[in-house]
Motif scaffolding. Structure first.
Motif, PDB file in Angstrom:
ATOM      1  N   GLU A   1      -4.997 -20.483 -33.915  1.00 23.88           N
ATOM      2  CA  GLU A   1      -4.834 -20.712 -32.475  1.00 23.88           C
ATOM      3  C   GLU A   1      -5.369 -19.537 -31.672  1.00 23.88           C
ATOM      4  OE1 GLU A   1      -1.294 -21.767 -29.253  1.00 23.88           O
ATOM      5  OE2 GLU A   1      -0.882 -21.829 -31.409  1.00 23.88           O
ATOM      6  N   LEU A   2      -5.136 -18.321 -32.165  1.00 33.47           N
ATOM      7  CA  LEU A   2      -5.662 -17.144 -31.488  1.00 33.47           C
ATOM      8  C   LEU A   2      -7.191 -17.176 -31.463  1.00 33.47           C
ATOM      9  CD1 LEU A   2      -3.323 -14.310 -32.824  1.00 33.47           C
ATOM     10  CD2 LEU A   2      -3.299 -15.369 -30.557  1.00 33.47           C
ATOM     11  N   ASP A   3      -7.793 -17.583 -32.566  1.00 30.49           N
ATOM     12  CA  ASP A   3      -9.248 -17.691 -32.619  1.00 30.49           C
ATOM     13  C   ASP A   3      -9.746 -18.722 -31.604  1.00 30.49           C
ATOM     14  OD1 ASP A   3      -9.371 -15.812 -34.607  1.00 30.49           O
ATOM     15  OD2 ASP A   3      -9.669 -17.243 -36.246  1.00 30.49           O
ATOM     16  N   PHE A   4      -9.011 -19.827 -31.503  1.00 31.65           N
ATOM     17  CA  PHE A   4      -9.373 -20.884 -30.562  1.00 31.65           C
ATOM     18  C   PHE A   4      -9.289 -20.381 -29.123  1.00 31.65           C
ATOM     19  CE2 PHE A   4      -7.857 -24.311 -27.767  1.00 31.65           C
ATOM     20  CZ  PHE A   4      -8.936 -25.180 -27.845  1.00 31.65           C
ATOM     21  N   ILE A   5      -8.190 -19.716 -28.782  1.00 29.65           N
ATOM     22  CA  ILE A   5      -8.024 -19.181 -27.435  1.00 29.65           C
ATOM     23  C   ILE A   5      -9.106 -18.147 -27.144  1.00 29.65           C
ATOM     24  CG2 ILE A   5      -6.510 -17.836 -25.919  1.00 29.65           C
ATOM     25  CD1 ILE A   5      -4.132 -19.160 -27.348  1.00 29.65           C
ATOM     26  N   GLY A   6      -9.392 -17.296 -28.135  1.00 27.81           N
ATOM     27  CA  GLY A   6     -10.422 -16.280 -27.962  1.00 27.81           C
ATOM     28  C   GLY A   6     -11.783 -16.890 -27.683  1.00 27.81           C
ATOM     29  N   ALA A   7     -12.116 -17.967 -28.392  1.00 28.04           N
ATOM     30  CA  ALA A   7     -13.407 -18.628 -28.175  1.00 28.04           C
ATOM     31  C   ALA A   7     -13.470 -19.242 -26.777  1.00 28.04           C
ATOM     32  CB  ALA A   7     -13.622 -19.699 -29.239  1.00 28.04           C
ATOM     33  N   ALA A   8     -12.354 -19.828 -26.326  1.00 28.12           N
ATOM     34  CA  ALA A   8     -12.325 -20.411 -24.988  1.00 28.12           C
ATOM     35  C   ALA A   8     -12.461 -19.325 -23.922  1.00 28.12           C
ATOM     36  CB  ALA A   8     -11.030 -21.196 -24.789  1.00 28.12           C
ATOM     37  N   VAL A   9     -11.790 -18.199 -24.120  1.00 29.45           N
ATOM     38  CA  VAL A   9     -11.868 -17.086 -23.170  1.00 29.45           C
ATOM     39  C   VAL A   9     -13.300 -16.561 -23.084  1.00 29.45           C
ATOM     40  CG1 VAL A   9     -11.170 -14.686 -22.783  1.00 29.45           C
ATOM     41  CG2 VAL A   9      -9.450 -16.408 -23.374  1.00 29.45           C
ATOM     42  N   LYS A  10     -13.952 -16.458 -24.214  1.00 26.73           N
ATOM     43  CA  LYS A  10     -15.345 -15.997 -24.233  1.00 26.73           C
ATOM     44  C   LYS A  10     -16.234 -16.942 -23.424  1.00 26.73           C
ATOM     45  CE  LYS A  10     -19.155 -14.837 -27.367  1.00 26.73           C
ATOM     46  NZ  LYS A  10     -19.598 -14.753 -28.782  1.00 26.73           N
ATOM     47  N   ASP A  11     -16.009 -18.243 -23.579  1.00 27.15           N
ATOM     48  CA  ASP A  11     -16.787 -19.239 -22.855  1.00 27.15           C
ATOM     49  C   ASP A  11     -16.550 -19.125 -21.346  1.00 27.15           C
ATOM     50  OD1 ASP A  11     -18.523 -21.351 -22.580  1.00 27.15           O
ATOM     51  OD2 ASP A  11     -17.064 -22.894 -23.105  1.00 27.15           O
TER      52      ASP A  11
ATOM     53  N   SER B   1      -7.990 -17.535 -12.860  1.00 21.23           N
ATOM     54  CA  SER B   1      -6.651 -17.226 -13.344  1.00 21.23           C
ATOM     55  C   SER B   1      -6.637 -17.210 -14.856  1.00 21.23           C
ATOM     56  CB  SER B   1      -5.638 -18.250 -12.828  1.00 21.23           C
ATOM     57  OG  SER B   1      -4.414 -18.141 -13.512  1.00 21.23           O
ATOM     58  N   ALA B   2      -6.376 -16.042 -15.417  1.00 22.12           N
ATOM     59  CA  ALA B   2      -6.288 -15.938 -16.870  1.00 22.12           C
ATOM     60  C   ALA B   2      -5.112 -16.733 -17.408  1.00 22.12           C
ATOM     61  CB  ALA B   2      -6.165 -14.463 -17.272  1.00 22.12           C
ATOM     62  N   VAL B   3      -4.026 -16.804 -16.645  1.00 23.20           N
ATOM     63  CA  VAL B   3      -2.861 -17.582 -17.074  1.00 23.20           C
ATOM     64  C   VAL B   3      -3.237 -19.052 -17.216  1.00 23.20           C
ATOM     65  CG1 VAL B   3      -0.584 -18.411 -16.376  1.00 23.20           C
ATOM     66  CG2 VAL B   3      -1.144 -16.002 -16.143  1.00 23.20           C
ATOM     67  N   SER B   4      -3.951 -19.591 -16.238  1.00 20.31           N
ATOM     68  CA  SER B   4      -4.357 -20.999 -16.299  1.00 20.31           C
ATOM     69  C   SER B   4      -5.196 -21.270 -17.538  1.00 20.31           C
ATOM     70  CB  SER B   4      -5.153 -21.380 -15.044  1.00 20.31           C
ATOM     71  OG  SER B   4      -4.337 -21.305 -13.896  1.00 20.31           O
ATOM     72  N   ILE B   5      -6.094 -20.357 -17.838  1.00 17.44           N
ATOM     73  CA  ILE B   5      -6.956 -20.522 -19.006  1.00 17.44           C
ATOM     74  C   ILE B   5      -6.125 -20.483 -20.284  1.00 17.44           C
ATOM     75  CG2 ILE B   5      -8.835 -19.491 -20.330  1.00 17.44           C
ATOM     76  CD1 ILE B   5      -9.765 -18.331 -17.553  1.00 17.44           C
ATOM     77  N   ALA B   6      -5.247 -19.488 -20.392  1.00 22.65           N
ATOM     78  CA  ALA B   6      -4.433 -19.340 -21.592  1.00 22.65           C
ATOM     79  C   ALA B   6      -3.535 -20.545 -21.811  1.00 22.65           C
ATOM     80  CB  ALA B   6      -3.597 -18.056 -21.494  1.00 22.65           C
ATOM     81  N   LEU B   7      -2.902 -21.025 -20.739  1.00 26.01           N
ATOM     82  CA  LEU B   7      -2.003 -22.168 -20.862  1.00 26.01           C
ATOM     83  C   LEU B   7      -2.768 -23.450 -21.190  1.00 26.01           C
ATOM     84  CD1 LEU B   7       0.443 -21.511 -17.889  1.00 26.01           C
ATOM     85  CD2 LEU B   7       1.016 -21.445 -20.323  1.00 26.01           C
ATOM     86  N   ALA B   8      -3.854 -23.690 -20.482  1.00 23.47           N
ATOM     87  CA  ALA B   8      -4.601 -24.928 -20.685  1.00 23.47           C
ATOM     88  C   ALA B   8      -5.170 -25.012 -22.091  1.00 23.47           C
ATOM     89  CB  ALA B   8      -5.725 -25.037 -19.652  1.00 23.47           C
ATOM     90  N   THR B   9      -5.764 -23.926 -22.558  1.00 23.75           N
ATOM     91  CA  THR B   9      -6.352 -23.957 -23.890  1.00 23.75           C
ATOM     92  C   THR B   9      -5.274 -24.051 -24.968  1.00 23.75           C
ATOM     93  OG1 THR B   9      -6.467 -21.530 -23.898  1.00 23.75           O
ATOM     94  CG2 THR B   9      -8.445 -22.721 -23.252  1.00 23.75           C
ATOM     95  N   ARG B  10      -4.163 -23.375 -24.773  1.00 21.00           N
ATOM     96  CA  ARG B  10      -3.088 -23.440 -25.751  1.00 21.00           C
ATOM     97  C   ARG B  10      -2.506 -24.842 -25.847  1.00 21.00           C
ATOM     98  NH1 ARG B  10       2.500 -20.484 -24.671  1.00 21.00           N
ATOM     99  NH2 ARG B  10       2.654 -22.335 -23.351  1.00 21.00           N
ATOM    100  N   ASP B  11      -2.313 -25.484 -24.701  1.00 21.18           N
ATOM    101  CA  ASP B  11      -1.745 -26.826 -24.713  1.00 21.18           C
ATOM    102  C   ASP B  11      -2.675 -27.828 -25.378  1.00 21.18           C
ATOM    103  OD1 ASP B  11       0.429 -25.796 -23.481  1.00 21.18           O
ATOM    104  OD2 ASP B  11       0.202 -26.891 -21.595  1.00 21.18           O
ATOM    105  N   VAL B  12      -3.970 -27.704 -25.138  1.00 20.12           N
ATOM    106  CA  VAL B  12      -4.927 -28.585 -25.802  1.00 20.12           C
ATOM    107  C   VAL B  12      -4.847 -28.378 -27.306  1.00 20.12           C
ATOM    108  CG1 VAL B  12      -7.371 -29.046 -26.199  1.00 20.12           C
ATOM    109  CG2 VAL B  12      -6.520 -28.791 -23.863  1.00 20.12           C
ATOM    110  N   TYR B  13      -4.832 -27.119 -27.734  1.00 18.40           N
ATOM    111  CA  TYR B  13      -4.783 -26.832 -29.168  1.00 18.40           C
ATOM    112  C   TYR B  13      -3.537 -27.444 -29.800  1.00 18.40           C
ATOM    113  CZ  TYR B  13      -4.987 -24.307 -33.577  1.00 18.40           C
ATOM    114  OH  TYR B  13      -5.055 -24.007 -34.920  1.00 18.40           O
ATOM    115  N   ARG B  14      -2.395 -27.275 -29.166  1.00 18.55           N
ATOM    116  CA  ARG B  14      -1.155 -27.760 -29.758  1.00 18.55           C
ATOM    117  C   ARG B  14      -1.047 -29.284 -29.715  1.00 18.55           C
ATOM    118  NH1 ARG B  14       3.272 -22.957 -28.464  1.00 18.55           N
ATOM    119  NH2 ARG B  14       2.051 -21.359 -29.533  1.00 18.55           N
ATOM    120  N   TYR B  15      -1.634 -29.889 -28.686  1.00 27.33           N
ATOM    121  CA  TYR B  15      -1.670 -31.350 -28.664  1.00 27.33           C
ATOM    122  C   TYR B  15      -2.483 -31.872 -29.849  1.00 27.33           C
ATOM    123  CZ  TYR B  15      -3.901 -35.802 -27.858  1.00 27.33           C
ATOM    124  OH  TYR B  15      -4.435 -37.066 -28.047  1.00 27.33           O
TER     125      TYR B  15
END
Length: 296
Positions: free
Chosen positions: A79-89, A135-149
């Motif tokens: 999940e951390l790798d996934f969030i990191g890739a989204a943040v990079k994008d 907003s970094a929070v929006s990015i972190a939350l949105a990507t995390r929720d997609v991953y967990r779904y």
């Protein structure tokens, strides 16, 4: 008139489903009035599957820091790798340079240009927060929720059980999906739409994160759902969750998706559903699809 299915995104916990549904309908009518038209939609023709409470455990206070969102969630390494890739994008899409990221780091000596280097990810989030409107929070939350779904069978089952009930085999339904809801709608229609005999002459996605590279890869192999006719994707260019258009570069499916990038979403984060449904072009597109799919 075709049935209308509305599929919401994240951060809808602790809300009354009927009131939330009415907010969507009111916003759609506001958009139509801006276009000097309107459409009476019988309530029994509107389905609003509510799964907001399921995601309550994932929701965070809007004042929390992006780093705390990640830490509190106890994410796995995948999940951390996934969030990191989204943040990079997101950082690349926002024009944030490597120098900007290093300057935002607590300890620049720990930074490597590598999404698996967690100090780099945290520094990139800090750099994103320095850009007005992002907003970094929006990015972190949105990507995390997609991953967990996608990856958590328990969360996915509860969400999809509710959404599935909104569809009726053989009955034409126009689907409007926002944010995480666009991921849910796409994933379900692709996986089981044909088998369940769903008929979706039109899908309208708004504020969709499907074009984020990490999310697109998470859903691989991607493809256009067999049960789907037209696909119209609308977004505000300043909506950080809807980072890219759903085109041949970022979400290559055949036939292609029609993208509309002129939404001026007036909500504070440029992502709110009222700002999308209140856009007259989007509202008219939904209205036309409900009537017969023609564009007037």
């Amino acid at each position: 008139m075709r049935k209308l299915i509305l599929i919401h995104g994240r951060s809808q916990q602790m809300k009354d489903a009927e009131k939330l549904k009415q907010e969507w309908v009111d916003a759609l009518h506001a958009g139509l009035r801006t276009a000097d038209i309107d459409l009476e939609i019988p309530d029994e023709q509107i389905r609003f599957p509510y799964y907001g409470q399921t995601l309550f455990e994932l929701a965070e206070d809007s004042t929390v820091k992006a780093t705390e969102v990640i830490v509190k969630g106890s994410p796995s390494s995948a999940e951390l790798d996934f969030i990191g890739a989204a943040v990079k994008d997101v950082a690349a899409g926002a024009g944030i340079s490597e120098d900007d990221i290093v300057a935002a780091a607590e300890d620049p000596t720990q930074i490597r240009k590598d999404i698996q280097n967690w100090p780099w990810v945290l520094a990139a989030l800090s750099a994103i927060d320095r850009v007005p409107g992002l907003s970094a929070v929006s990015i972190a939350l949105a990507t995390r929720d997609v991953y967990r779904y996608v990856r958590n069978p328990g969360i996915q089952t509860v969400i999809e059980d509710g959404v599935r009930e909104a569809f009726t085999a053989g009955e034409e339904s126009v689907v409007v999906a926002h944010s995480l809801g666009s991921v849910v709608a796409y994933n379900m229609m692709k996986r089981e739409g044909k088998r369940r005999q769903w008929t979706v002459p039109a899908l309208v996605t708004v504020g969709s994160p499907l074009g984020v590279n990490a999310i697109c890869r998470l859903l691989n192999p991607i493809g256009r759902p067999d049960c789907l006719g037209d696909w119209y994707n609308a977004y505000d260019k300043h909506d950080v969750v809807a980072l890219h258009p759903l085109d041949g570069t970022y979400f290559p499916v055949t036939p292609g998706i029609e993208n509309y990038d002129r939404v001026k979403n007036p909500t504070s984060n440029k992502h709110g559903i009222s700002g999308y449904l209140g856009d007259p072009v989007v509202a008219v597109r939904i209205r036309d699809a409900l009537l017969d799919g023609s564009h007037r």
